[in-house]
Design a protein around this motif. Structure first.
Motif, mmCIF file in Angstrom:
data_model
loop_
_atom_site.group_PDB
_atom_site.id
_atom_site.type_symbol
_atom_site.label_atom_id
_atom_site.label_comp_id
_atom_site.label_asym_id
_atom_site.label_seq_id
_atom_site.Cartn_x
_atom_site.Cartn_y
_atom_site.Cartn_z
ATOM 1 N N ILE A 1 18.472 -15.691 -3.593
ATOM 2 C CA ILE A 1 18.730 -16.371 -5.024
ATOM 3 C C ILE A 1 17.510 -16.741 -5.480
ATOM 4 C CG2 ILE A 1 20.217 -17.972 -5.656
ATOM 5 C CD1 ILE A 1 22.177 -17.865 -3.466
ATOM 6 N N THR B 1 29.699 -9.502 -4.801
ATOM 7 C CA THR B 1 28.800 -10.533 -5.015
ATOM 8 C C THR B 1 28.004 -10.144 -6.108
ATOM 9 O OG1 THR B 1 28.843 -10.642 -2.298
ATOM 10 C CG2 THR B 1 26.778 -10.516 -3.465
ATOM 11 N N ILE C 1 25.988 -13.240 -8.905
ATOM 12 C CA ILE C 1 24.804 -13.094 -9.074
ATOM 13 C C ILE C 1 25.016 -12.864 -10.559
ATOM 14 C CG2 ILE C 1 22.821 -11.527 -9.331
ATOM 15 C CD1 ILE C 1 23.630 -10.702 -6.466
ATOM 16 N N SER D 1 24.384 -21.790 -8.549
ATOM 17 C CA SER D 1 24.476 -20.092 -8.363
ATOM 18 C C SER D 1 25.444 -21.288 -6.708
ATOM 19 C CB SER D 1 24.060 -19.117 -7.096
ATOM 20 O OG SER D 1 23.578 -18.117 -8.375
ATOM 21 N N MET E 1 28.760 -21.357 -4.788
ATOM 22 C CA MET E 1 29.254 -20.142 -3.258
ATOM 23 C C MET E 1 29.843 -21.338 -2.682
ATOM 24 S SD MET E 1 26.796 -18.157 -2.361
ATOM 25 C CE MET E 1 25.039 -18.701 -2.946
ATOM 26 N N TRP F 1 23.840 -14.405 -0.313
ATOM 27 C CA TRP F 1 25.382 -14.830 -1.041
ATOM 28 C C TRP F 1 26.504 -14.350 0.145
ATOM 29 C CZ3 TRP F 1 21.324 -13.077 -3.773
ATOM 30 C CH2 TRP F 1 20.528 -13.248 -5.529
#
Length: 469
Positions: free
Chosen positions: A76, A114, A118, A135, A139, A175
């Motif tokens: 990430i 995904t 992002i 992020s 998540m 992710w």
């Protein structure tokens, strides 16, 4: 006069009684502990951020050295630069891939959902630390809901997910939490349904198939679970009690369930394929072009590297890896069919777990965070905790050793296989995981589920109870 004793099949409400007996406080504890582990996972990766940032928003100083030396690397944070993420470019629409395999114009190497995740995580960010933070915030709910579903299904065994080392190592490495939720949710829907209304077996199967299709749009692998799900429907579900009168197999229902997943994948991908066909195709082309090298951690690299040059190794892996995976899927489905002929119920979760082992073992890339895909199977299937401990130990050796080894190679430390502890840890991790995946392929197929199976038990009892006078 003959009297046949019948056992009424459990309703969805009754099959959920196990979760109710588990208790709200216990379930809340599972979720809370999952949240604490997720926080530790974020703090582990956040060690690589800041304290300063260069003109591109990259952490400084010595980012490239720190992320390997301190074992806090995250895809990430790393991909803040190089995919136009830092420029907040909407993914795929204007993207492409060069002849050398470099993604440009907003394309990323992941399926479209995904890619959207992002992009969404980058919207409020102006450096890699903020991108990692936002992020993680996006998540974390997926990880918490996964813990909740696993707790509802398997009670305290869900702590394998909530407290497992892979959450600390990999929750925010890439992710992957959303796709794991999709796979677990499909199992949950099949076992429990949803909402307060009673759902038919066929309705649950359709929704589970849709969830697996959504999972494909995050990270591909849930698509392989559609085959065992369709075989469960084909054979009439638990004990065959969902078969139409007079039919041995329900081909139409199985086809509709498989089609539901295909339609879902098409509908999710179609807007991107139409708006930016080159950028959309680039994500798939990137994976096809990816080299089998020191970063792939697969048996192909470690098994072939000592005997041939990289070009030949690449060609062999490209040729053999896909059919080898397909063969493993076929073997898993066939062994599941043999168990169905004996038990009367197709073991779709067990076959899915075995197929996942085949994928992880035989794919040309075995990224560290793929362990997150496997952990729910340790919860959902009843196997000895020794298997779980052994896999976590091998994975820990891999997850820590690989980055320490990269650091040794890049920064002039001792990095030989025979004189470097980190290199030896990687060898243990690669081959330890490979051996365990091969063994777990068969262990999973012989295991039982850890969640309530009274639907299946009741149906089998009806079928097997003899008439009495």
């Amino acid at each position: 006069m003959s009297v046949t004793r019948e056992v009424a099949p459990a309703t969805p409400a009754e099959s959920g009684s196990t979760a109710r007996r588990f208790g709200r406080l216990a379930l809340a504890t599972v979720v809370l502990l999952s949240g604490l582990t997720l926080v530790l996972g974020f703090l582990n990766k956040d060690r690589c951020t800041g304290p300063e940032f260069d003109q591109w928003g990259r952490s400084a100083p010595d980012y490239d050295e720190r992320n390997k030396r301190d074992v806090c690397y995250s895809d990430i944070q790393h991909l803040w630069i190089g995919r136009d993420v830092d420029r907040h470019v909407f993914p795929y629409v204007n993207g492409d891939i060069t002849a050398k395999g470099m993604l440009v114009g907003g394309s990323v190497e992941y399926p479209v959902l995904t890619g959207l995740l992002i992009w969404a995580g980058a919207i409020p960010a102006d450096n890699d630390a903020m991108f990692l933070l936002f992020s993680a915030l996006l998540m974390a709910p997926f990880g918490l809901v996964t813990a909740w579903l696993l707790g509802r299904l398997s009670r305290w065994r869900a702590l394998v997910w909530s407290l497992g080392p892979p959450i600390v190592l990999y929750a925010f490495h890439n992710w992957d939490l959303p796709v794991v939720l999709c796979a677990v949710a499909a199992v949950y829907v099949m076992a429990r349904g949803w909402g307060r209304r009673e759902r038919t077996f066929y309705q649950r199967a359709l929704v589970a198939s849709v969830l697996l299709g959504i999972g494909f749009a995050f990270k591909i692998y849930p698509a392989i679970f559609v085959l065992p799900l369709a075989l469960l429907v084909l054979t009439g579900g638990p004990g065959g009690r969902e078969l139409p009168d007079g039919k041995r197999y329900d081909w139409a229902a199985a086809a509709k369930v498989a089609l539901a997943s295909i339609v879902t994948v098409v509908l999710v991908n179609l807007p991107f394929a139409l708006a930016g066909p080159a950028g959309w195709k680039a994500s798939f082309a990137f994976q096809q072009m990816r080299r089998v090298d020191i970063t792939t951690n697969s048996i192909w690299y470690w098994g072939l590297r000592p005997f041939m040059d990289e070009d030949l190794m690449q060609a062999i892996a490209d040729i053999l890896s896909p059919p080898a995976m397909v063969v493993s899927f076929g073997v898993a489905a066939w062994l599941g069919w043999r168990r169905f002929r004996h038990d009367g119920t197709y073991p779709w979760v067990q076959v899915s777990a075995a197929m996942l082992c085949g994928f992880l073992l035989l794919h040309k890339v075995h990224s560290p965070q793929y362990t997150l895909w496997l952990v729910p199977m340790f919860v959902l299937l009843r196997l000895h905790l020794g298997w779980i401990a052994a896999y976590f130990a091998a994975d820990l050796a891999m997850g820590i050793g690989i980055f320490r080894w990269y650091y040794a190679i890049e920064f002039g430390q001792s990095s030989g296989i025979y004189d470097s502890f980190s290199a030896q840890a990687v060898v243990v991790g690669v081959w330890g995981r490979a051996a365990l995946l091969l063994a777990l392929f068969f262990v999973f197929l012989k295991s039982d589920t850890t969640f309530d199976r009274r639907d299946a038990t009741a149906a089998v009892e009806v079928a097997r109870t003899p008439a009495t006078s």
